[in-house]
Scaffold this motif. Structure first.
Motif, PDB file in Angstrom:
ATOM      1  N   LEU A 610      66.019  15.808  63.908  1.00 14.84           N
ATOM      2  CA  LEU A 610      65.760  16.173  62.884  1.00 14.84           C
ATOM      3  C   LEU A 610      64.215  16.625  62.781  1.00 14.84           C
ATOM      4  N   ASP A 611      63.477  15.992  63.791  1.00 14.28           N
ATOM      5  CA  ASP A 611      62.044  16.607  63.703  1.00 14.28           C
ATOM      6  C   ASP A 611      62.232  17.872  64.300  1.00 14.28           C
ATOM      7  N   ARG A 612      62.913  18.418  65.050  1.00 16.48           N
ATOM      8  CA  ARG A 612      62.962  19.592  65.655  1.00 16.48           C
ATOM      9  C   ARG A 612      63.471  20.563  64.480  1.00 16.48           C
ATOM     10  N   TRP A 613      64.421  20.236  63.771  1.00 11.30           N
ATOM     11  CA  TRP A 613      64.815  20.951  62.881  1.00 11.30           C
ATOM     12  C   TRP A 613      63.797  21.193  61.542  1.00 11.30           C
ATOM     13  N   ASN A 614      63.005  20.236  61.349  1.00  9.65           N
ATOM     14  CA  ASN A 614      61.833  20.208  60.548  1.00  9.65           C
ATOM     15  C   ASN A 614      60.925  21.244  61.006  1.00  9.65           C
ATOM     16  N   ARG A 615      60.707  21.310  62.342  1.00  8.87           N
ATOM     17  CA  ARG A 615      59.475  22.236  62.863  1.00  8.87           C
ATOM     18  C   ARG A 615      60.239  23.631  62.682  1.00  8.87           C
ATOM     19  N   LEU A 616      61.429  23.643  62.691  1.00  7.84           N
ATOM     20  CA  LEU A 616      61.938  24.933  62.544  1.00  7.84           C
ATOM     21  C   LEU A 616      61.788  25.450  61.072  1.00  7.84           C
ATOM     22  N   LEU A 617      61.904  24.540  60.291  1.00  4.79           N
ATOM     23  CA  LEU A 617      61.825  24.560  58.753  1.00  4.79           C
ATOM     24  C   LEU A 617      60.380  25.313  58.562  1.00  4.79           C
ATOM     25  N   GLN A 618      59.543  24.437  59.156  1.00  2.41           N
ATOM     26  CA  GLN A 618      58.227  24.939  59.036  1.00  2.41           C
ATOM     27  C   GLN A 618      57.875  26.647  59.700  1.00  2.41           C
ATOM     28  N   GLU A 619      58.333  26.638  60.558  1.00 11.15           N
ATOM     29  CA  GLU A 619      58.375  27.942  61.407  1.00 11.15           C
ATOM     30  C   GLU A 619      58.878  28.951  60.498  1.00 11.15           C
ATOM     31  N   THR A 620      60.119  28.727  60.042  1.00  7.98           N
ATOM     32  CA  THR A 620      60.617  29.733  59.450  1.00  7.98           C
ATOM     33  C   THR A 620      60.036  30.125  57.976  1.00  7.98           C
ATOM     34  N   LEU A 621      59.422  29.144  57.263  1.00 12.09           N
ATOM     35  CA  LEU A 621      58.403  29.191  56.137  1.00 12.09           C
ATOM     36  C   LEU A 621      57.509  29.937  56.298  1.00 12.09           C
ATOM     37  N   ALA A 622      56.884  29.724  57.382  1.00 17.86           N
ATOM     38  CA  ALA A 622      55.520  30.490  57.929  1.00 17.86           C
ATOM     39  C   ALA A 622      55.827  31.805  58.253  1.00 17.86           C
ATOM     40  N   ASN A 623      57.066  32.478  58.714  1.00 17.36           N
ATOM     41  CA  ASN A 623      57.361  33.757  59.196  1.00 17.36           C
ATOM     42  C   ASN A 623      57.763  34.567  57.976  1.00 17.36           C
ATOM     43  N   PRO A 624      57.059  35.575  57.644  1.00 20.24           N
ATOM     44  CA  PRO A 624      57.164  36.463  56.600  1.00 20.24           C
ATOM     45  C   PRO A 624      58.372  37.163  56.481  1.00 20.24           C
ATOM     46  N   SER A 625      59.039  37.305  57.721  1.00 18.86           N
ATOM     47  CA  SER A 625      60.255  38.109  57.662  1.00 18.86           C
ATOM     48  C   SER A 625      61.317  37.009  57.465  1.00 18.86           C
ATOM     49  N   TYR A 626      61.207  35.666  57.694  1.00 17.75           N
ATOM     50  CA  TYR A 626      62.259  34.845  57.550  1.00 17.75           C
ATOM     51  C   TYR A 626      63.333  34.927  58.709  1.00 17.75           C
ATOM     52  N   SER A 627      62.965  35.705  59.705  1.00 20.00           N
ATOM     53  CA  SER A 627      64.003  36.028  60.610  1.00 20.00           C
ATOM     54  C   SER A 627      64.027  35.348  61.853  1.00 20.00           C
ATOM     55  N   VAL A 628      63.610  34.015  61.708  1.00 21.50           N
ATOM     56  CA  VAL A 628      63.325  33.364  62.976  1.00 21.50           C
ATOM     57  C   VAL A 628      64.642  32.775  63.565  1.00 21.50           C
ATOM     58  N   LYS A 629      65.036  33.021  64.903  1.00 24.66           N
ATOM     59  CA  LYS A 629      66.185  32.664  65.278  1.00 24.66           C
ATOM     60  C   LYS A 629      66.425  31.333  65.647  1.00 24.66           C
ATOM     61  N   ARG A 630      67.526  30.896  65.347  1.00 20.61           N
ATOM     62  CA  ARG A 630      67.701  29.515  65.897  1.00 20.61           C
ATOM     63  C   ARG A 630      67.577  29.298  67.467  1.00 20.61           C
ATOM     64  N   PRO A 631      66.426  28.504  67.706  1.00 22.20           N
ATOM     65  CA  PRO A 631      66.086  28.363  69.388  1.00 22.20           C
ATOM     66  C   PRO A 631      67.444  27.179  69.877  1.00 22.20           C
ATOM     67  N   ASP A 632      67.187  27.390  71.165  1.00 16.29           N
ATOM     68  CA  ASP A 632      68.250  26.626  72.004  1.00 16.29           C
ATOM     69  C   ASP A 632      67.719  24.860  71.996  1.00 16.29           C
ATOM     70  N   THR A 633      66.463  25.007  71.452  1.00 19.05           N
ATOM     71  CA  THR A 633      66.199  23.427  71.470  1.00 19.05           C
ATOM     72  C   THR A 633      67.025  22.583  70.502  1.00 19.05           C
ATOM     73  N   VAL A 634      67.298  23.250  69.437  1.00 17.56           N
ATOM     74  CA  VAL A 634      68.073  22.683  68.543  1.00 17.56           C
ATOM     75  C   VAL A 634      69.849  22.731  68.908  1.00 17.56           C
ATOM     76  N   PRO A 635      70.243  21.453  69.185  1.00 16.22           N
ATOM     77  CA  PRO A 635      71.668  21.584  69.619  1.00 16.22           C
ATOM     78  C   PRO A 635      72.520  22.200  68.905  1.00 16.22           C
ATOM     79  N   SER A 636      73.445  22.976  69.529  1.00 15.90           N
ATOM     80  CA  SER A 636      74.285  23.844  68.563  1.00 15.90           C
ATOM     81  C   SER A 636      75.567  22.953  67.867  1.00 15.90           C
ATOM     82  N   ASN A 637      75.731  21.602  68.520  1.00 12.47           N
ATOM     83  CA  ASN A 637      76.596  20.834  67.696  1.00 12.47           C
ATOM     84  C   ASN A 637      75.895  20.240  66.407  1.00 12.47           C
ATOM     85  N   ALA A 638      74.664  20.423  66.240  1.00 14.34           N
ATOM     86  CA  ALA A 638      74.270  19.883  65.114  1.00 14.34           C
ATOM     87  C   ALA A 638      74.669  20.862  63.834  1.00 14.34           C
ATOM     88  N   SER A 639      74.965  22.034  64.192  1.00 14.41           N
ATOM     89  CA  SER A 639      75.656  22.895  63.311  1.00 14.41           C
ATOM     90  C   SER A 639      77.158  22.596  62.985  1.00 14.41           C
TER      91      SER A 639
END
Lengths: 639, 244
Positions: A610-639
């Motif tokens: 969840l902490d990794r997802w939270n960092r991904l959220l921060q990164e997504t919101l900080a990126n003006p194009s919102y085109s941040v790819k899901r990184p490999d660090t977030v496990p695929s089974n989480a989806s």
């Protein structure tokens, strides 16, 4: 006890040495010498005068007496101590720069110098001043001047000369009162600094210079093969008395000349002994940079060619002739269209031409016995820099004395110096119908009294009180200021504060209005909601509550995208997000995960994930194009 | 110490009253001298009253009358113009000023303002300055109130105050721009006053002025005023308004 005797013996020896050292100087009598180097120098140069006091110093400032025509300028002090064979001599020299206006032999007489309380008499010193430089004896402009005397000064090293020129004309004489245009030119060497200390002035009685240009023209000119800086004035000259006179003008100036007393040795020679710095170019350069300049006061005078001045002929002189000499004509006039006897009328007339306008009096209104005229108001408008040609406008009051039809004209007279005859010119006649009866002399005086301040007061007093509003009764005397409020500091401060208040009101009002705009209010609310959602997501990621985390994350993204797409946050769904972004972007993943956990319980997700997802959220919101790819660090089974 | 302060305060409070009393005495003396036909004596007394009391429209007017009757028309015109500066709507001052101008034939180039300019001459310069100052102050208050007050309460009243203040300010500023020359206006005191090319008594004369003629001062330089055509000695001119 031993130490006391040693101290005493040391003191005696010290005293003895001191006496040996200083006694000779104290015992030797002081003397003063005066020298001048070189003892012969040119009128445009200077020499160094040294007053040396040997064996002491002067108690008072040294001021050598100077003969007429010689000037002295302090040039600093120097002192010297010499010890020869144990004998010490102290000397002090006061230096001066000596310059002279004229060539000749001069003597600085003996004078007293007070040294150590003793008065010492110096010896007189003689020096010779020769003609300056290599100046030729005749001046190219025929002028007779240089430094306040006969010292020649004409070539590039001279101090200048003066010329006065009349424009070319047919006759060689002037008439009394006639104003002749002149051009006065002062020539100075091109590289000297010159300060003009006077305007050109006429020499000799009877001559007057008129309307000299206040700011003379300056230019470099070639004359007899030499270059000069020429300063030119334009003006007019007139003569008050008949006869034959030399017409001469003079001018005072201060010319800065280089002090030659130090000679070229004053400049230190090159320490490298080479020829490079000893080049003549550097001689000029260093001479200009290091050599002192001495101000030389000069009076330039023009040559003074004789001029014949003739009196104005008495034969044929018109009665109204006022002394105007030149050539004049009427430039326009304005007479009243209608008039009534006894009523003052304004008459305006312009006379134009060339000559001495200052002697031109107001034209006469004719027929003369029908009018009484008064002192005019005049205005002169010059057409050239010397105001030799131009126009003079007269405005005066005139009271018609006689009624009926009249043919009115203006006349004036002048002397024409070219023809040698008086001329009377007249304006075209103007028919004028004057209403009212002829005025008797008494009535005339009464009517004129209101116009002429110089009329007898009695007649005014008889008339004025009947028309003048009476005195005011003054009860309580209040006081008021004649100073305009604009100049009162209190008023200035009040108005300044008022303007400041207006500006402040506009600025503050504008800011407040901007602050309360609906779009800005909505934006601020959205920002608040987004902040709250982000905080909730962060807290739930720590507590491990996955459903709250993804719900909060989606809300934060909805709010952000809603403000960008200008849509309500709740209206942004997974399907819309999928349409706008790639499927593998984090933003799509957040929406799909949130949908998933809202319909089915979330599987076991660790707080680390969840902490990794939270960092991904921060990164997504900080990126003006919102085109941040899901990184490999977030496990695929989480989806 | 308290006694000293009390005495000092008392003296300060009665000084204006004493000055006014003395001024009244001089006014009476002036009026008596005027009735007697001693116009120079009257002018002297009115001048003394002005020195004691300070400027006053009625005093200046009476002084103008005394100078007029003495044949001192240039000075009379100065006095009347100063009286008008303080009391711009007084018909007796205008009448006598016109008489003084006629007496010296010092016709003003533009003696009567155009019809559209007349309202701008209803008030004196100082009255226009005051009106503009008040209007600016009201605008400042309204501006600050609008900035800090929220809601529609009182907005209509504020709008009216704004409109009226802006109108007064516009008219006032127009009047002051149109009449700004009056700040540097001076009157020629002597007949045949000479206008010189440069500010020196030996400079060439380029024009002459009539006694009582109004002129515009552009600059000052060591005892001379610069007018549009040249320089005139300060002794020959007198400014209508006091200097800044």
């Amino acid at each position: 006890m031993k130490s006391h005797s040693q101290f005493l013996s040391g003191a005696i020896w010290s005293l003895a040495v001191a006496c040996a050292a200083f006694l000779p100087a104290a015992v030797l009598a002081a003397d003063v010498s005066v020298s001048i180097q070189p003892s012969t120098f040119g009128a445009d140069q200077g020499a160094k005068l040294s007053v040396t006091v040997n064996g002491g110093s002067s108690d008072q400032p040294i001021n050598p007496p100077i003969p007429d025509g010689v000037s002295l300028r302090p040039y600093g002090k120097s002192s010297n101590i010499q010890i020869i064979n144990g004998s010490m001599t102290r000397s002090e020299a006061q230096n001066f720069v000596v310059t002279a206006d004229k060539e000749g032999e001069y003597t600085i007489p003996s004078f007293e110098v007070s040294v150590n309380g003793e008065t010492i008499q110096t010896d007189p010193v003689t020096f010779t001043v020769t003609a300056g430089g290599s100046a030729p004896q005749s001046l190219p402009g025929g002028s007779s001047a240089a430094p306040q005397g006969n010292a020649p000064a004409a070539d590039s090293q001279s101090l200048g000369f003066l010329e006065m020129q009349f424009p070319a004309r047919d006759r060689e004489h002037l008439y009394v009162g006639e104003m002749a245009p002149v051009r006065i030119t002062a020539f100075f060497p091109p590289r000297t600094r010159v300060q003009l200390t006077s305007q050109p002035r006429p020499e000799g009685p009877g001559f007057t210079l008129h309307n000299l240009s206040e700011e003379p023209e300056q230019q470099l000119v070639e004359k007899d093969g030499e270059t000069y800086r020429a300063v030119t004035w334009y003006g007019g000259i007139s003569v008050a008395k008949a006869g034959e006179y030399p017409v001469k003008v003079s001018l005072d100036a201060t010319v800065m000349v280089r002090d030659q007393s130090g000679g070229r040795s004053a400049r230190p020679r090159s320490p490298f002994g080479g020829s490079f710095f000893n080049d003549p170019f550097f001689d000029d350069f260093f001479d200009n940079a290091f050599t002192r300049v001495i101000p030389r006061e000069v009076t330039l005078s023009s040559k003074g060619d004789p001029l014949e001045v003739r009196s104005l002929p008495t034969e044929g002189r018109p009665a109204d002739f006022s002394g105007a000499v030149g050539k004049f004509s009427f430039g326009g006039f304005k007479l009243p269209a209608d008039a009534t006897t006894g009523e003052p009328q304004r008459v305006r007339v312009t006379v134009k031409g060339k000559g001495n306008f200052d002697r031109m009096s107001a034209p006469v209104l004719e027929p003369g016995d029908s009018w009484k005229t008064y002192a005019p108001k005049t205005e002169f408008q010059g057409d050239d820099v010397a105001a030799f040609s131009g126009s003079k406008t007269f405005e005066f009051s005139a009271v018609p004395r006689k009624g009926g039809e009249q043919r009115v004209k203006l006349t004036t007279s002048y002397f024409d110096p070219d023809t040698g005859k008086y001329e009377t010119i007249a304006s075209p006649e103007v028919p004028l119908d004057i209403a009212g009866e002829d005025l008797s002399s008494g009535a005339n005086t009464m009517a004129a009294a209101a116009l002429d301040p110089k009329q007898e007061k009695s007649s005014q007093k008889a008339k004025a009180p009947t028309q003048l509003a009476p005195l005011r009764e003054i009860g309580v005397i209040s006081s008021a200021s004649l100073q305009p409020l604009l100049y009162h500091p209190a008023f200035q401060i009040s108005v300044g504060l008022g303007i400041l208040g207006i500006v402040a009101g506009f600025v503050i009002g504008g800011l407040r209005q901007r602050h309360s705009e609906p779009s800005r209010v909505a934006a601020r609310a959205a920002q608040q909601r987004e902040r709250e959602a982000i905080e909730a997501a962060a807290e739930s990621s720590k507590s491990g509550d996955a459903s709250v985390f993804f719900d909060s994350a989606r809300r934060a993204l909805q709010v952000r995208l809603g403000s960008i797409w200008d849509k309500p946050a709740e209206a942004i769904t997974l399907s819309e997000v999928r349409q706008r972004f790639d499927g593998d972007t984090a933003i799509v993943q957040f929406f799909s995960k949130a949908d998933a956990v809202s319909y089915a319980p979330a599987g076991s997700i660790s707080t680390t994930e969840l902490d990794r997802w939270n960092r991904l959220l921060q990164e997504t919101l900080a990126n003006p194009s919102y085109s941040v790819k899901r990184p490999d660090t977030v496990p695929s089974n989480a989806s | 110490m308290r006694y000293l302060i009390a005495i000092f305060s008392f003296v300060l409070s009665i000084l204006p009253a004493i000055a006014q009393e003395e001024a009244s005495t001089f006014v009476e003396k002036g009026a008596i001298a005027y009735e007697r036909g001693d116009f120079e004596g009257a002018a002297k007394a009115f001048n003394e009253a002005l020195e004691q009391n300070g400027s006053n429209a009625s005093l200046l007017y009476n002084l103008g009358n005394a100078h007029y009757q003495s044949g001192n028309y240039g000075q009379a015109i100065v006095d009347y113009e100063r009286a008008l500066f303080l009391d711009p709507r007084a018909s007796d001052i205008r009448t006598n000023l016109e008489m003084a101008r006629n007496a010296t034939t010092a016709f003003e180039e533009k003696s009567e303002p155009a019809i559209w300019e007349k309202p701008l001459h209803w008030l004196s310069l100082n009255e226009w300055f005051l009106a503009c100052g008040i209007a600016a102050g009201l605008l400042a208050v309204v501006s600050l109130m609008r900035a800090f007050l929220s809601g529609r309460k009182g907005q209509v009243s504020l709008r009216w105050v704004t409109v009226v203040s802006l109108f007064v300010l516009a008219i006032g500023v127009s009047a002051l721009i149109l009449r700004q020359g009056e700040l540097d206006r001076a009157i020629v005191l002597r007949p045949g006053t000479e206008v010189r090319l440069s500010p020196f008594s030996t400079a060439d004369v380029v024009a002459t002025l009539r006694e009582g003629q109004g002129v515009q001062i552009q600059e000052e330089h060591e005892g001379f005023y610069l007018l549009s055509k040249g320089w005139v000695s300060k002794e020959d001119l007198q400014k209508v308004c006091a200097d800044s």
